[in-house]
Design an enzyme around this catalytic site. Sequence first.
Site, PDB file in Angstrom:
ATOM      1  CB  SER A 153      -0.854   0.037   1.137  1.00  0.00           C
ATOM      2  OG  SER A 153      -1.567   1.129   1.725  1.00  0.00           O
ATOM      3  CE1 TYR A 200      -3.024  -2.207   5.401  1.00  0.00           C
ATOM      4  CE2 TYR A 200      -2.967  -0.002   4.713  1.00  0.00           C
ATOM      5  CZ  TYR A 200      -3.027  -1.314   4.410  1.00  0.00           C
ATOM      6  OH  TYR A 200      -3.318  -1.581   3.005  1.00  0.00           O
TER       7      TYR A 200
HETATM    8  N1  NAD Z   1      -8.754  -1.802  -0.100  1.00  0.00           N
HETATM    9  C1  NAD Z   1      -7.869  -0.762  -0.647  1.00  0.00           C
HETATM   10  O1  NAD Z   1      -8.123   0.415  -0.791  1.00  0.00           O
HETATM   11  C2  NAD Z   1      -6.452  -1.167  -0.423  1.00  0.00           C
HETATM   12  C3  NAD Z   1      -5.387  -0.296  -0.525  1.00  0.00           C
HETATM   13  C4  NAD Z   1      -4.083  -0.440  -0.476  1.00  0.00           C
HETATM   14  C5  NAD Z   1      -3.738  -1.813  -0.253  1.00  0.00           C
HETATM   15  N2  NAD Z   1      -4.525  -2.660   0.242  1.00  0.00           N
HETATM   16  C6  NAD Z   1      -4.181  -4.014   0.070  1.00  0.00           C
HETATM   17  O2  NAD Z   1      -4.441  -4.855  -1.018  1.00  0.00           O
HETATM   18  C7  NAD Z   1      -4.611  -6.166  -0.408  1.00  0.00           C
HETATM   19  C8  NAD Z   1      -6.151  -6.556  -0.795  1.00  0.00           C
HETATM   20  O3  NAD Z   1      -7.020  -5.628  -0.201  1.00  0.00           O
HETATM   21  P1  NAD Z   1      -8.573  -5.643  -0.441  1.00  0.00           P
HETATM   22  O4  NAD Z   1      -9.297  -4.786  -0.239  1.00  0.00           O
HETATM   23  O5  NAD Z   1      -8.900  -6.987  -1.442  1.00  0.00           O
HETATM   24  O6  NAD Z   1      -8.731  -6.674   0.990  1.00  0.00           O
HETATM   25  P2  NAD Z   1     -10.065  -7.294   1.570  1.00  0.00           P
HETATM   26  O7  NAD Z   1     -10.405  -7.372   2.998  1.00  0.00           O
HETATM   27  O8  NAD Z   1     -11.367  -7.302   0.941  1.00  0.00           O
HETATM   28  O9  NAD Z   1      -9.756  -9.107   1.475  1.00  0.00           O
HETATM   29  C9  NAD Z   1      -8.486  -9.458   2.039  1.00  0.00           C
HETATM   30  C10 NAD Z   1      -8.759 -11.309   1.943  1.00  0.00           C
HETATM   31  O10 NAD Z   1      -7.622 -11.545   2.892  1.00  0.00           O
HETATM   32  C11 NAD Z   1      -8.150 -12.489   3.645  1.00  0.00           C
HETATM   33  N3  NAD Z   1      -7.431 -12.753   4.777  1.00  0.00           N
HETATM   34  C12 NAD Z   1      -7.028 -11.881   5.931  1.00  0.00           C
HETATM   35  N4  NAD Z   1      -6.324 -12.299   6.876  1.00  0.00           N
HETATM   36  C13 NAD Z   1      -6.063 -13.421   6.301  1.00  0.00           C
HETATM   37  C14 NAD Z   1      -4.849 -14.508   6.874  1.00  0.00           C
HETATM   38  N5  NAD Z   1      -4.343 -14.391   8.137  1.00  0.00           N
HETATM   39  N6  NAD Z   1      -4.699 -15.600   6.028  1.00  0.00           N
HETATM   40  C15 NAD Z   1      -5.489 -15.800   4.771  1.00  0.00           C
HETATM   41  N7  NAD Z   1      -6.386 -14.967   4.438  1.00  0.00           N
HETATM   42  C16 NAD Z   1      -6.560 -13.582   5.190  1.00  0.00           C
HETATM   43  C17 NAD Z   1      -9.410 -12.017   4.245  1.00  0.00           C
HETATM   44  O11 NAD Z   1     -10.440 -13.274   4.680  1.00  0.00           O
HETATM   45  C18 NAD Z   1     -10.052 -11.435   2.825  1.00  0.00           C
HETATM   46  O12 NAD Z   1     -10.889 -12.514   1.987  1.00  0.00           O
HETATM   47  C19 NAD Z   1      -4.459  -6.259   1.030  1.00  0.00           C
HETATM   48  O13 NAD Z   1      -3.073  -6.411   1.362  1.00  0.00           O
HETATM   49  C20 NAD Z   1      -4.773  -4.913   1.459  1.00  0.00           C
HETATM   50  O14 NAD Z   1      -3.817  -4.380   2.523  1.00  0.00           O
HETATM   51  C21 NAD Z   1      -5.653  -2.344  -0.151  1.00  0.00           C
END
Ligand code: NAD
Length: 246
Positions: free
Chosen positions: A143, A157
Amino acid sequence: MFDLAGRTALVTGAGQNTGAGIARALAGRGALVLVNDLAAERAAAVADEITADGGRATPLPFDVTDLDAVTRAITISGPVDIVVNNAGNGGAEQMRPTPFRDMDPADWESPIEVNLRGVMNCCHAAINPMVERGWGRIITISSGAGASGVGIGVAPYSAGKGGGLGFMRSFALENAAFGVTANSIALGLMDNVGSSDVTAHLATSVPCKRLGSPDDVGALCVYLASDDAGWITAQTINLNGGSVTS
Ligand SMILES: NC(=O)c1ccc[n+]([C@@H]2O[C@H](COP(=O)([O-])OP(=O)(O)OC[C@H]3O[C@@H](n4cnc5c(N)ncnc54)[C@H](O)[C@@H]3O)[C@@H](O)[C@H]2O)c1
């Protein structure tokens, strides 16, 4: 170009949103995708959806923070050529409007465990067979918050994501001579809810005037996972619609 036929790819946290998009994109290029998630039913649903579309996918639920579980799953599934460390917990639940000075220390654990230790666990479990075979691709979904300040409540985070970025750079250099690349993608704001007043408002701050989609991330992962990306390693690629990064 970007043919992944014959490759096996593990995508963590692929039960929804960005991870599901990455899984679909890799499967679309011919990879067998191991669909990981903590939530077994979500992993199974995404694997079923890929299979119904003519791709190859198997659900592989485990907790990325549990090294024994990660090692067991990767050993049982056989050699993994591509790992995408997508599992993360940076959702609204982590973005509490509580400054770090007032935070309960218990609230720091999960962002560090999932976003840093989870990445290290999956890399540790997957790397030696990649080195032995002389080919591997590891991609960590990070991120912008890992490199620059974001705002109140985000410090743990940022620590987890920033730690993951530092880990990936050194890990990449250790393995560069063995045909294994390791890169990070630093995402900007993603659209996880479809269009709404909130996403429309957030999009006004993005130079491209829209939030990111799972397909945007999947396309970059396809490239980084391919043979064609063999000379790109130890990099952090900002994927954020042009938002300014430091
Ligand atoms: N959503 C955003 O705006 C954003 C921005 C920057 C970075 N990110 C990063 O992108 C990635 C995906 O984000 P997203 O929005 O799709 O997230 P999300 O929360 O929608 O999905 C994340 C998935 O990871 C799974 N998960 C969580 N902990 C886990 C564990 N310990 N073991 C296995 N699975 C696990 C959850 O069950 C979920 O299905 C993440 O790493 C997040 O930090 C997201």
